[in-house]
Design a protein around this motif. Sequence first.
Motif, PDB file in Angstrom:
ATOM      1  N   ALA A  23       0.649  -1.071   0.029  1.00 57.90           N
ATOM      2  CA  ALA A  23      -0.048  -0.083  -0.074  1.00 57.90           C
ATOM      3  C   ALA A  23       0.844   1.269   0.004  1.00 57.90           C
ATOM      4  CB  ALA A  23      -0.904  -0.099   1.220  1.00 57.90           C
ATOM      5  N   LYS A  25       0.565   4.477  -0.791  1.00 62.51           N
ATOM      6  CA  LYS A  25       0.068   6.130  -0.971  1.00 62.51           C
ATOM      7  C   LYS A  25       1.070   6.889  -0.327  1.00 62.51           C
ATOM      8  CE  LYS A  25      -2.742   5.021   3.321  1.00 62.51           C
ATOM      9  NZ  LYS A  25      -3.324   3.791   3.068  1.00 62.51           N
ATOM     10  N   ASN A  46      -4.236   4.380  -3.599  1.00 59.97           N
ATOM     11  CA  ASN A  46      -5.269   5.111  -3.100  1.00 59.97           C
ATOM     12  C   ASN A  46      -6.034   6.231  -4.053  1.00 59.97           C
ATOM     13  OD1 ASN A  46      -3.805   3.894  -0.633  1.00 59.97           O
ATOM     14  ND2 ASN A  46      -6.171   4.242   0.125  1.00 59.97           N
ATOM     15  N   ILE A  67      -6.763   0.659  -4.739  1.00 54.71           N
ATOM     16  CA  ILE A  67      -7.521   0.357  -3.301  1.00 54.71           C
ATOM     17  C   ILE A  67      -8.239   1.186  -2.465  1.00 54.71           C
ATOM     18  CG2 ILE A  67      -5.659  -1.555  -2.904  1.00 54.71           C
ATOM     19  CD1 ILE A  67      -4.263   0.139  -1.065  1.00 54.71           C
ATOM     20  N   MET A 149     -12.989  -7.490  -0.878  1.00 62.00           N
ATOM     21  CA  MET A 149     -12.079  -6.901   0.154  1.00 62.00           C
ATOM     22  C   MET A 149     -12.616  -6.068   1.105  1.00 62.00           C
ATOM     23  SD  MET A 149     -10.912  -3.715   0.496  1.00 62.00           S
ATOM     24  CE  MET A 149      -9.958  -2.162  -0.410  1.00 62.00           C
ATOM     25  N   MET A 151     -12.024  -3.205   4.644  1.00 69.25           N
ATOM     26  CA  MET A 151     -10.986  -2.603   5.508  1.00 69.25           C
ATOM     27  C   MET A 151     -11.213  -2.881   6.981  1.00 69.25           C
ATOM     28  SD  MET A 151      -9.194   0.111   3.855  1.00 69.25           S
ATOM     29  CE  MET A 151      -8.927   1.511   5.043  1.00 69.25           C
ATOM     30  N   ARG A 154     -10.512   0.483  12.356  1.00 71.18           N
ATOM     31  CA  ARG A 154      -9.215   0.376  12.593  1.00 71.18           C
ATOM     32  C   ARG A 154      -9.239   0.340  14.303  1.00 71.18           C
ATOM     33  NH1 ARG A 154      -4.188   1.632  10.076  1.00 71.18           N
ATOM     34  NH2 ARG A 154      -4.636   2.472   7.984  1.00 71.18           N
ATOM     35  N   MET A 192      -4.046  -5.194   7.291  1.00 69.68           N
ATOM     36  CA  MET A 192      -3.177  -4.164   7.055  1.00 69.68           C
ATOM     37  C   MET A 192      -2.150  -4.486   8.153  1.00 69.68           C
ATOM     38  SD  MET A 192      -5.792  -1.143   6.164  1.00 69.68           S
ATOM     39  CE  MET A 192      -6.470  -0.715   7.803  1.00 69.68           C
ATOM     40  N   SER A 193      -1.330  -3.356   8.062  1.00 73.27           N
ATOM     41  CA  SER A 193       0.089  -3.603   8.824  1.00 73.27           C
ATOM     42  C   SER A 193      -0.252  -4.078  10.281  1.00 73.27           C
ATOM     43  CB  SER A 193       0.836  -2.180   9.074  1.00 73.27           C
ATOM     44  OG  SER A 193       1.252  -1.973   7.932  1.00 73.27           O
ATOM     45  N   ARG A 208      -2.868  -6.165   2.455  1.00 67.06           N
ATOM     46  CA  ARG A 208      -2.369  -4.763   1.874  1.00 67.06           C
ATOM     47  C   ARG A 208      -1.485  -4.109   3.069  1.00 67.06           C
ATOM     48  NH1 ARG A 208      -7.718  -5.009   1.806  1.00 67.06           N
ATOM     49  NH2 ARG A 208      -7.808  -3.105   3.296  1.00 67.06           N
ATOM     50  N   LEU A 209      -0.321  -4.087   2.754  1.00 65.28           N
ATOM     51  CA  LEU A 209       0.625  -3.386   3.894  1.00 65.28           C
ATOM     52  C   LEU A 209       1.183  -2.249   3.564  1.00 65.28           C
ATOM     53  CD1 LEU A 209       2.223  -6.812   4.819  1.00 65.28           C
ATOM     54  CD2 LEU A 209       0.080  -5.835   5.667  1.00 65.28           C
ATOM     55  N   GLY A 210       1.312  -1.174   4.184  1.00 65.91           N
ATOM     56  CA  GLY A 210       1.827   0.020   4.027  1.00 65.91           C
ATOM     57  C   GLY A 210       3.004   0.184   4.986  1.00 65.91           C
ATOM     58  N   THR A 211       2.770   0.802   6.339  1.00 65.97           N
ATOM     59  CA  THR A 211       3.595   1.175   7.361  1.00 65.97           C
ATOM     60  C   THR A 211       4.606  -0.013   7.591  1.00 65.97           C
ATOM     61  OG1 THR A 211       1.563   2.247   8.176  1.00 65.97           O
ATOM     62  CG2 THR A 211       3.653   2.121   9.460  1.00 65.97           C
ATOM     63  N   ARG A 217       3.858   6.602   7.604  1.00 70.47           N
ATOM     64  CA  ARG A 217       3.555   7.764   6.459  1.00 70.47           C
ATOM     65  C   ARG A 217       4.114   9.166   6.569  1.00 70.47           C
ATOM     66  NH1 ARG A 217      -0.039   4.021   5.412  1.00 70.47           N
ATOM     67  NH2 ARG A 217      -1.666   4.682   7.200  1.00 70.47           N
TER      68      ARG A 217
HETATM   69  C1  PLP Z   1      -3.128   2.690   3.786  1.00 68.03           C
HETATM   70  C2  PLP Z   1      -3.992   1.527   3.257  1.00 68.03           C
HETATM   71  C3  PLP Z   1      -3.451   0.367   3.649  1.00 68.03           C
HETATM   72  C4  PLP Z   1      -2.548   0.011   4.507  1.00 68.03           C
HETATM   73  O1  PLP Z   1      -2.173   0.506   5.812  1.00 68.03           O
HETATM   74  P1  PLP Z   1      -1.341   0.377   6.727  1.00 68.03           P
HETATM   75  O2  PLP Z   1      -1.772   0.429   7.958  1.00 68.03           O
HETATM   76  O3  PLP Z   1      -0.126   1.546   6.563  1.00 68.03           O
HETATM   77  O4  PLP Z   1      -0.412  -1.007   6.470  1.00 68.03           O
HETATM   78  C5  PLP Z   1      -4.383  -0.913   3.280  1.00 68.03           C
HETATM   79  N1  PLP Z   1      -5.503  -0.744   2.620  1.00 68.03           N
HETATM   80  C6  PLP Z   1      -5.880   0.526   2.340  1.00 68.03           C
HETATM   81  C7  PLP Z   1      -7.213   0.683   1.607  1.00 68.03           C
HETATM   82  C8  PLP Z   1      -5.068   1.882   2.605  1.00 68.03           C
HETATM   83  O5  PLP Z   1      -5.608   2.827   2.269  1.00 68.03           O
END
Ligand code: PLP
Length: 219
Positions: A23, A25, A46, A67, A149, A151, A154, A192-193, A208-211, A217
């Motif tokens: 992920a 962004k 995103n 996503i 999918m 979310m 959180r 996610m993370s 879906r992994l960002g952090t 970020r």
């Molecule tokens: C940012 C995002 C993620 C990842 O989030 P992290 O907590 O940084 O891993 C996953 N899915 C979507 C739709 C996002 O916008």
Amino acid sequence: MKISQAVQDVLEVVPDHVTVVAAAKHRTPAEIEEAIGAGIRHIGQNYVQEAEDLRRAVKTEAVWHLIGHLQRNKARRALASCDWIDSIDSLRLARRVEAIAADMDRVVPVLVEINSGREANKTGFLPEDVEEAVRKMVDLPHIQVKGVMTMGPRFGNPEDSRPYFVETRRVFERLGAAQLAHVRMEILSMGMSNSYRVAIEEGANMVRLGTVLFGARPA
Ligand SMILES: *Cc1c(COP(=O)(O)O)cnc(C)c1O
């Protein structure tokens, strides 16, 4: 931590049948290249504008997923810059993507987004509404529904996410059992993370992994 090291660490613990979507962004082309260099094959975006800019700048081969929420008036640009649309959150959007994909003579793989937390500020189908919607997508030959999918809300504690993942997996299984023509329920994208381990325990085969890959970020 270096991105390449973080990617390797994650790919080591994630089972082989689970696809990691980075992920990305607000990340730079260099950061994305580093992630791909370390083994990432799927990039999640995103925002359409960002997807366009990054796809132009990133030269290494990858599969690009949208996503984030897609506005219908940006669908054409989204399809020009992304391979998959993972956030089909209304029938109107599905029909718009169908029309453009037909125009482009392309079949677009999509995921249907489920608002598993029933949150008023989130888009997506409610779990009880998704089957009826997917039955209507069967008639759209230029989109290929590949899975669902979510979310989910959180939470600080990933265990709190578990009920939402369980509910989404049940929807996924129900849709698979319905054996709808042209629908292949293959992908269950959740986690996610902070929650991907729990999501995988509950059946996710795409996370879906960002952090955890890129670090916190940028503001
Ligand atoms: C940012 C995002 C993620 C990842 O989030 P992290 O907590 O940084 O891993 C996953 N899915 C979507 C739709 C996002 O916008």
